[in-house]
Design a protein around this motif. Structure first.
Motif, PDB file in Angstrom:
ATOM      1  N   ARG A  12     -15.403 114.922  20.285  1.00  0.00           N
ATOM      2  CA  ARG A  12     -16.623 115.456  19.696  1.00  0.00           C
ATOM      3  C   ARG A  12     -16.466 116.955  19.547  1.00  0.00           C
ATOM      4  O   ARG A  12     -15.638 117.578  20.218  1.00  0.00           O
ATOM      5  CB  ARG A  12     -17.832 115.120  20.569  1.00  0.00           C
ATOM      6  CG  ARG A  12     -17.759 115.655  21.966  1.00  0.00           C
ATOM      7  CD  ARG A  12     -18.935 115.200  22.823  1.00  0.00           C
ATOM      8  NE  ARG A  12     -20.187 115.752  22.329  1.00  0.00           N
ATOM      9  CZ  ARG A  12     -21.370 115.497  22.894  1.00  0.00           C
ATOM     10  NH1 ARG A  12     -21.451 114.678  23.933  1.00  0.00           N
ATOM     11  NH2 ARG A  12     -22.470 116.053  22.407  1.00  0.00           N
ATOM     12  N   PRO A  69     -19.130 123.005  21.243  1.00  0.00           N
ATOM     13  CA  PRO A  69     -20.313 123.701  20.694  1.00  0.00           C
ATOM     14  C   PRO A  69     -20.251 125.221  20.691  1.00  0.00           C
ATOM     15  O   PRO A  69     -21.285 125.866  20.541  1.00  0.00           O
ATOM     16  CB  PRO A  69     -21.439 123.211  21.624  1.00  0.00           C
ATOM     17  CG  PRO A  69     -20.763 122.937  22.927  1.00  0.00           C
ATOM     18  CD  PRO A  69     -19.390 122.425  22.567  1.00  0.00           C
ATOM     19  N   ASP A 121     -32.081 124.725  24.916  1.00  0.00           N
ATOM     20  CA  ASP A 121     -32.350 123.290  25.002  1.00  0.00           C
ATOM     21  C   ASP A 121     -33.771 122.914  24.599  1.00  0.00           C
ATOM     22  O   ASP A 121     -34.105 121.731  24.570  1.00  0.00           O
ATOM     23  CB  ASP A 121     -32.022 122.741  26.395  1.00  0.00           C
ATOM     24  CG  ASP A 121     -32.774 123.456  27.513  1.00  0.00           C
ATOM     25  OD1 ASP A 121     -33.767 124.155  27.217  1.00  0.00           O
ATOM     26  OD2 ASP A 121     -32.356 123.331  28.678  1.00  0.00           O
ATOM     27  N   GLU A 181     -34.565 124.988  14.281  1.00  0.00           N
ATOM     28  CA  GLU A 181     -34.456 123.805  15.143  1.00  0.00           C
ATOM     29  C   GLU A 181     -33.356 122.897  14.616  1.00  0.00           C
ATOM     30  O   GLU A 181     -33.293 122.581  13.414  1.00  0.00           O
ATOM     31  CB  GLU A 181     -35.777 123.051  15.201  1.00  0.00           C
ATOM     32  CG  GLU A 181     -35.759 121.888  16.177  1.00  0.00           C
ATOM     33  CD  GLU A 181     -37.133 121.279  16.404  1.00  0.00           C
ATOM     34  OE1 GLU A 181     -37.205 120.067  16.699  1.00  0.00           O
ATOM     35  OE2 GLU A 181     -38.130 122.028  16.288  1.00  0.00           O
ATOM     36  N   LEU A 182     -32.487 122.465  15.504  1.00  0.00           N
ATOM     37  CA  LEU A 182     -31.386 121.576  15.161  1.00  0.00           C
ATOM     38  C   LEU A 182     -31.859 120.124  15.179  1.00  0.00           C
ATOM     39  O   LEU A 182     -32.902 119.815  15.774  1.00  0.00           O
ATOM     40  CB  LEU A 182     -30.230 121.774  16.145  1.00  0.00           C
ATOM     41  CG  LEU A 182     -29.665 123.199  16.221  1.00  0.00           C
ATOM     42  CD1 LEU A 182     -28.612 123.300  17.320  1.00  0.00           C
ATOM     43  CD2 LEU A 182     -29.085 123.620  14.880  1.00  0.00           C
ATOM     44  N   PRO A 183     -31.130 119.204  14.535  1.00  0.00           N
ATOM     45  CA  PRO A 183     -31.544 117.791  14.547  1.00  0.00           C
ATOM     46  C   PRO A 183     -31.741 117.224  15.947  1.00  0.00           C
ATOM     47  O   PRO A 183     -32.565 116.322  16.148  1.00  0.00           O
ATOM     48  CB  PRO A 183     -30.386 117.096  13.814  1.00  0.00           C
ATOM     49  CG  PRO A 183     -29.832 118.143  12.911  1.00  0.00           C
ATOM     50  CD  PRO A 183     -29.963 119.432  13.668  1.00  0.00           C
ATOM     51  N   SER A 184     -31.017 117.781  16.919  1.00  0.00           N
ATOM     52  CA  SER A 184     -31.136 117.317  18.303  1.00  0.00           C
ATOM     53  C   SER A 184     -32.428 117.764  18.973  1.00  0.00           C
ATOM     54  O   SER A 184     -32.755 117.316  20.080  1.00  0.00           O
ATOM     55  CB  SER A 184     -29.954 117.831  19.118  1.00  0.00           C
ATOM     56  OG  SER A 184     -29.980 119.256  19.172  1.00  0.00           O
ATOM     57  N   GLY A 185     -33.168 118.682  18.327  1.00  0.00           N
ATOM     58  CA  GLY A 185     -34.352 119.266  18.938  1.00  0.00           C
ATOM     59  C   GLY A 185     -34.060 120.559  19.663  1.00  0.00           C
ATOM     60  O   GLY A 185     -34.996 121.261  20.088  1.00  0.00           O
ATOM     61  N   ARG A 186     -32.791 120.881  19.812  1.00  0.00           N
ATOM     62  CA  ARG A 186     -32.434 122.157  20.435  1.00  0.00           C
ATOM     63  C   ARG A 186     -32.622 123.287  19.422  1.00  0.00           C
ATOM     64  O   ARG A 186     -32.829 123.057  18.229  1.00  0.00           O
ATOM     65  CB  ARG A 186     -30.999 122.108  20.953  1.00  0.00           C
ATOM     66  CG  ARG A 186     -30.796 121.008  21.996  1.00  0.00           C
ATOM     67  CD  ARG A 186     -29.538 121.219  22.805  1.00  0.00           C
ATOM     68  NE  ARG A 186     -28.351 121.272  21.962  1.00  0.00           N
ATOM     69  CZ  ARG A 186     -27.177 121.769  22.362  1.00  0.00           C
ATOM     70  NH1 ARG A 186     -27.044 122.257  23.581  1.00  0.00           N
ATOM     71  NH2 ARG A 186     -26.138 121.766  21.547  1.00  0.00           N
ATOM     72  N   HIS A 219     -13.454 118.494  25.280  1.00  0.00           N
ATOM     73  CA  HIS A 219     -14.383 118.023  24.251  1.00  0.00           C
ATOM     74  C   HIS A 219     -13.633 117.414  23.067  1.00  0.00           C
ATOM     75  O   HIS A 219     -13.984 116.332  22.582  1.00  0.00           O
ATOM     76  CB  HIS A 219     -15.252 119.188  23.742  1.00  0.00           C
ATOM     77  CG  HIS A 219     -16.501 119.402  24.513  1.00  0.00           C
ATOM     78  ND1 HIS A 219     -16.523 120.004  25.741  1.00  0.00           N
ATOM     79  CD2 HIS A 219     -17.802 119.086  24.221  1.00  0.00           C
ATOM     80  CE1 HIS A 219     -17.773 120.058  26.181  1.00  0.00           C
ATOM     81  NE2 HIS A 219     -18.561 119.522  25.289  1.00  0.00           N
ATOM     82  N   GLN A 229     -22.395 125.329  11.865  1.00  0.00           N
ATOM     83  CA  GLN A 229     -22.269 123.938  12.287  1.00  0.00           C
ATOM     84  C   GLN A 229     -21.023 123.291  11.695  1.00  0.00           C
ATOM     85  O   GLN A 229     -20.335 122.513  12.362  1.00  0.00           O
ATOM     86  CB  GLN A 229     -23.519 123.149  11.887  1.00  0.00           C
ATOM     87  CG  GLN A 229     -24.775 123.542  12.651  1.00  0.00           C
ATOM     88  CD  GLN A 229     -24.658 123.288  14.140  1.00  0.00           C
ATOM     89  OE1 GLN A 229     -24.045 122.316  14.577  1.00  0.00           O
ATOM     90  NE2 GLN A 229     -25.226 124.189  14.938  1.00  0.00           N
TER      91      GLN A 229
END
Length: 296
Positions: free
Chosen positions: A284, A287, A59, A94-99, A278, A18
Motif C-alpha cells: 500500500r 503516506p 485524523d 477532507e480526504l475520502p477517509s475522513g482525515r 508499507h 496523493q
C-alpha cells in the motif's frame, strides 16, 4: 492584510500529492524544501506564486481545529514579541477517509533573499549586521513559554527586515512546561510501534533548546555546519558571547551539531524502514514523501 489562498489550485495540488504518494515518487511536484517532518511545495497560480507546507495528516476535524488555534496563537505571540512573521494561512481539505490534509500557505518570497543563501553570497559586513539583528530578535522573543526554531533557512531578509518563515511547529509551553503543540502528530511518520518510545526519548532534546536564547543560538550555529557555513562560526561566537552566559565555544557547537545530526539520521532510517514495510509487505502507499539523503 489577510492572505487569500487559491482554493481550487490547492485542491489540485493535494490531488497531485496523493498521486505522488500512490506512485512513491515526488515527480510532478515542485519541492521547495524538505523539513525534518514536513515538505514545502511550490504552487503557481493566476493569482500569484505560493509556498505550501504540507502538514502531517490529521485524523479528524477536531484535531485539525485544535492545531489551527495553536498556530494562530503562536503567530500572534511572535508578532507581539517583535518577530516579523510571514503572512500565513492555514488551509485544509477532507480526504475520502475522513482525515484532514492541511497546509500552511504563504506567498512565495524571493528565494535569493533566504538568509541561508545570503550568508554564502554576501560579505562579512552583511553577515555581522544580520547576526546582530538576529540576536536582537531572539533575545526579544524567546522565553520559557515561547520558543523559536531560528536556523538560517527559516529567515528571509527583505530590505533589511528579517521575516520568519517556519511557524508550522508552534513552540509554546504552559505554566508546567508542557508543549502546547500536538507533539504526537509530528511523530506519525515513524513506525507506529516505535512512535511513543522515540517521542519520549527524543522530544525533550528536540524542543528544550528552542526556549532559551542560548539554546536557539547554539542550534543556529550548529546548523551552519549543515549549510557548509562553518567558517562563520568563530565570528558569530564573538558576537553571541557578548550577550550570552555561559559562553558558547566552537567545540560545543560542533559537538551539538554531531549529536543533532545523528538523531535525525536515526529518525530518517526508521522512516525509510517503515516506507519499505508499507510498500513491500503491506502493498500500500506510504503516506509521506521523505527527503533525499542529507549530507550532514
Amino acid at each position: 492584510m489577510t492572505l487569500t489562498v487559491p482554493e481550487d489550485d490547492l485542491r489540485e495540488l493535494e490531488r497531485r500529492v496523493q498521486h505522488a504518494l500512490a506512485a512513491g515518487d515526488p515527480r510532478g511536484l515542485t519541492v521547495l524544501g524538505y523539513g525534518e517532518v514536513t515538505l514545502v511545495l511550490a504552487l503557481e497560480t493566476e493569482r500569484g506564486a505560493y509556498a505550501c507546507k504540507r502538514l502531517p495528516v490529521f485524523d479528524g476535524r477536531e484535531r485539525f481545529e485544535a492545531y489551527g488555534r495553536t498556530l494562530a496563537r503562536y503567530t500572534d505571540r511572535l508578532s507581539a514579541a517583535g518577530v516579523h512573521v510571514a503572512g500565513t494561512r492555514l488551509w485544509h481539505t477532507e480526504l475520502p477517509s475522513g482525515r484532514i490534509a492541511g497546509y500552511c500557505v504563504q506567498e512565495a518570497l524571493p528565494a535569493k533573499r533566504l538568509v541561508s543563501r545570503l550568508l554564502h553570497t554576501e560579505g562579512p559586513g552583511w553577515a555581522g549586521d544580520f547576526f546582530a539583528r538576529f540576536l536582537d530578535t531572539v533575545h526579544g522573543a524567546v522565553s520559557p513559554a515561547l520558543g523559536l526554531d531560528a536556523q538560517a533557512s527559516n529567515w528571509i531578509d527583505l530590505d533589511g527586515d528579517l521575516v520568519y518563515l517556519d511557524v508550522t511547529s508552534p513552540l509554546m509551553r504552559d505554566d508546567r512546561g508542557r508543549e502546547l503543540l500536538d507533539v504526537r502528530l509530528f511523530f506519525t511518520s515513524l513506525p507506529w510501534i516505535l512512535r511513543d518510545a522515540v517521542r519520549i526519548a527524543t522530544a525533550k532534546s528536540i524542543f528544550d533548546k528552542f526556549y532559551t536564547p542560548r539554546g536557539v543560538v547554539l542550534d543556529f550555529l550548529g546548523n551552519l555546519h549543515k549549510e557548509r557555513l562553518g567558517a562563520l562560526v568563530p565570528g558569530f561566537l564573538a558576537q553571541a558571547n557578548a550577550r550570552i552566559t555561559p559562553a558558547l565555544t566552537a567545540e560545543e557547537v560542533a559537538k551539538y551539531y554531531r549529536g543533532d545530526a545523528a538523531m535525525w539520521e536515526l529518525i530518517q532510517r526508521l522512516r525509510k524502514a517503515d516506507r519499505a514495510w508499507h510498500l513491500k509487505v503491506r502493498r500500500r502507499p506510504y503516506p509521506f514523501l521523505l527527503p533525499p539523503d542529507v549530507d550532514r
